[in-house]
Design an enzyme around this catalytic site. Structure first.
Site, PDB file in Angstrom:
ATOM      1  N   ASN A 138       0.743   5.006  -4.702  1.00 45.68           N
ATOM      2  CA  ASN A 138       0.893   3.589  -5.084  1.00 45.68           C
ATOM      3  C   ASN A 138       2.002   3.388  -6.127  1.00 45.68           C
ATOM      4  O   ASN A 138       1.914   2.521  -6.987  1.00 45.68           O
ATOM      5  CB  ASN A 138      -0.428   2.985  -5.579  1.00 45.68           C
ATOM      6  CG  ASN A 138      -0.422   1.457  -5.741  1.00 45.68           C
ATOM      7  OD1 ASN A 138      -1.055   0.928  -6.636  1.00 45.68           O
ATOM      8  ND2 ASN A 138       0.292   0.753  -4.908  1.00 45.68           N
ATOM      9  N   ASP A 148       7.055   9.726   3.173  1.00 43.98           N
ATOM     10  CA  ASP A 148       6.919   9.816   1.714  1.00 43.98           C
ATOM     11  C   ASP A 148       8.287  10.142   1.098  1.00 43.98           C
ATOM     12  O   ASP A 148       8.852  11.200   1.373  1.00 43.98           O
ATOM     13  CB  ASP A 148       5.902  10.933   1.403  1.00 43.98           C
ATOM     14  CG  ASP A 148       5.621  11.071  -0.079  1.00 43.98           C
ATOM     15  OD1 ASP A 148       6.370  10.509  -0.904  1.00 43.98           O
ATOM     16  OD2 ASP A 148       4.639  11.757  -0.417  1.00 43.98           O
ATOM     17  N   CYS A 155       5.501   4.244  -4.798  1.00 42.17           N
ATOM     18  CA  CYS A 155       6.738   4.131  -4.002  1.00 42.17           C
ATOM     19  C   CYS A 155       6.568   3.189  -2.808  1.00 42.17           C
ATOM     20  O   CYS A 155       7.051   2.060  -2.824  1.00 42.17           O
ATOM     21  CB  CYS A 155       7.196   5.504  -3.507  1.00 42.17           C
ATOM     22  SG  CYS A 155       7.562   6.674  -4.830  1.00 42.17           S
ATOM     23  N   ARG A 156       5.880   3.645  -1.761  1.00 37.48           N
ATOM     24  CA  ARG A 156       5.860   2.885  -0.504  1.00 37.48           C
ATOM     25  C   ARG A 156       5.021   1.608  -0.568  1.00 37.48           C
ATOM     26  O   ARG A 156       5.485   0.534  -0.185  1.00 37.48           O
ATOM     27  CB  ARG A 156       5.360   3.785   0.646  1.00 37.48           C
ATOM     28  CG  ARG A 156       6.334   4.907   0.961  1.00 37.48           C
ATOM     29  CD  ARG A 156       5.690   5.968   1.818  1.00 37.48           C
ATOM     30  NE  ARG A 156       4.682   6.725   1.079  1.00 37.48           N
ATOM     31  CZ  ARG A 156       3.883   7.636   1.601  1.00 37.48           C
ATOM     32  NH1 ARG A 156       3.957   7.896   2.906  1.00 37.48           N
ATOM     33  NH2 ARG A 156       3.016   8.296   0.847  1.00 37.48           N
ATOM     34  N   SER A 157       3.761   1.711  -1.017  1.00 36.01           N
ATOM     35  CA  SER A 157       2.915   0.507  -0.945  1.00 36.01           C
ATOM     36  C   SER A 157       3.330  -0.592  -1.932  1.00 36.01           C
ATOM     37  O   SER A 157       3.250  -1.771  -1.582  1.00 36.01           O
ATOM     38  CB  SER A 157       1.426   0.850  -1.047  1.00 36.01           C
ATOM     39  OG  SER A 157       1.106   1.494  -2.242  1.00 36.01           O
ATOM     40  N   CYS A 179      -0.675   3.655   0.154  1.00 35.20           N
ATOM     41  CA  CYS A 179       0.019   4.930   0.334  1.00 35.20           C
ATOM     42  C   CYS A 179      -0.705   5.970  -0.515  1.00 35.20           C
ATOM     43  O   CYS A 179      -1.856   5.756  -0.912  1.00 35.20           O
ATOM     44  CB  CYS A 179       1.504   4.823  -0.018  1.00 35.20           C
ATOM     45  SG  CYS A 179       1.839   4.351  -1.726  1.00 35.20           S
TER      46      CYS A 179
HETATM   47  P1  4NP Z   1       3.893   7.001  -2.579  1.00 31.97           P
HETATM   48  O1  4NP Z   1       4.749   8.275  -3.022  1.00 31.97           O
HETATM   49  O2  4NP Z   1       2.651   7.549  -1.918  1.00 31.97           O
HETATM   50  O3  4NP Z   1       4.798   6.306  -1.620  1.00 31.97           O
HETATM   51  O4  4NP Z   1       3.619   6.217  -3.836  1.00 31.97           O
HETATM   52  C1  4NP Z   1       4.236   9.293  -3.830  1.00 31.97           C
HETATM   53  C2  4NP Z   1       4.097   9.093  -5.183  1.00 31.97           C
HETATM   54  C3  4NP Z   1       3.651  10.115  -5.993  1.00 31.97           C
HETATM   55  C4  4NP Z   1       3.325  11.334  -5.443  1.00 31.97           C
HETATM   56  C5  4NP Z   1       3.445  11.540  -4.082  1.00 31.97           C
HETATM   57  C6  4NP Z   1       3.906  10.503  -3.274  1.00 31.97           C
HETATM   58  N1  4NP Z   1       2.877  12.379  -6.274  1.00 31.97           N
HETATM   59  O5  4NP Z   1       2.667  13.484  -5.746  1.00 31.97           O
HETATM   60  O6  4NP Z   1       2.731  12.183  -7.486  1.00 31.97           O
END
Ligand code: 4NP
Length: 155
Positions: free
Chosen positions: A13, A124, A15-17, A10
């Site tokens: 790294n 997201d 939340c989703r992955s 994602c």
């Molecule tokens: P992820 O979510 O891609 O599912 O881990 C996010 C985590 C952090 C951020 C954006 C999305 N960020 O902008 O810091």
């Protein structure tokens, strides 16, 4: 095939992955198949951090274990190392294609290609509320079932 391997990707790294990593570990164990499983982010905002507390809360509520998961960025060697490189959304998918050689592009897929769902991306959840994290978990559980079947069909 030797032991199949999957990298979930994602943006951050956190939340989703990592949720996909925790869920898929459990699903592979339940299915009795040995799979190499890891996750990474296309960007390095949170390197070394554990998964987001909200992701952990949603996952732990359904019995998933996040032990040992920490944030890292996608590395060039990942494209050779993993059989499946699975992007959570189309932006991650395009980024992965940009940073890899064409020879590896066949390995890069949208994770929800394996789900029977009206969604084609895992949204997201970072800037949203609890419902977003629950949706992420639900979509990941659905796609994990399909991925298990795909891996089994190739063993
Ligand atoms: P992820 O979510 O891609 O599912 O881990 C996010 C985590 C952090 C951020 C954006 C999305 N960020 O902008 O810091």
């Amino acid at each position: 095939m030797s032991t199949p391997s999957v990298l979930f990707v994602c943006l951050g790294n956190i939340c989703r992955s990592p949720t996909a990593e925790a869920v898929f570990r459990q699903k592979a164990k339940e299915a009795g198949i040995s799979v190499g499983i890891d996750s990474a982010g296309t960007h390095g905002y949170h390197i070394g951090n554990p998964p987001d507390k909200r992701s952990q809360a949603a996952g732990k509520a359904k019995g998933y274990d996040f032990t040992g998961i920490s944030c890292r960025k996608v590395a060039a060697s990942d494209f050779e190392k993993f059989d499946y490189v699975l992007a959570m959304d189309k932006s991650n998918f395009e980024n992965l294609k940009k940073v890899s050689e064409p020879a590896y592009h066949e390995k890069i897929k949208l994770f929800l290609d394996f789900a029977d769902s009206t969604y084609d991306e895992v949204p997201d959840p970072y800037y949203g509320g609890k419902k977003g994290f629950e949706l992420v978990l639900e979509l990941i559980e659905q796609a994990s079932e399909g991925l298990i079947e795909d891996i089994k069909s190739k063993l």
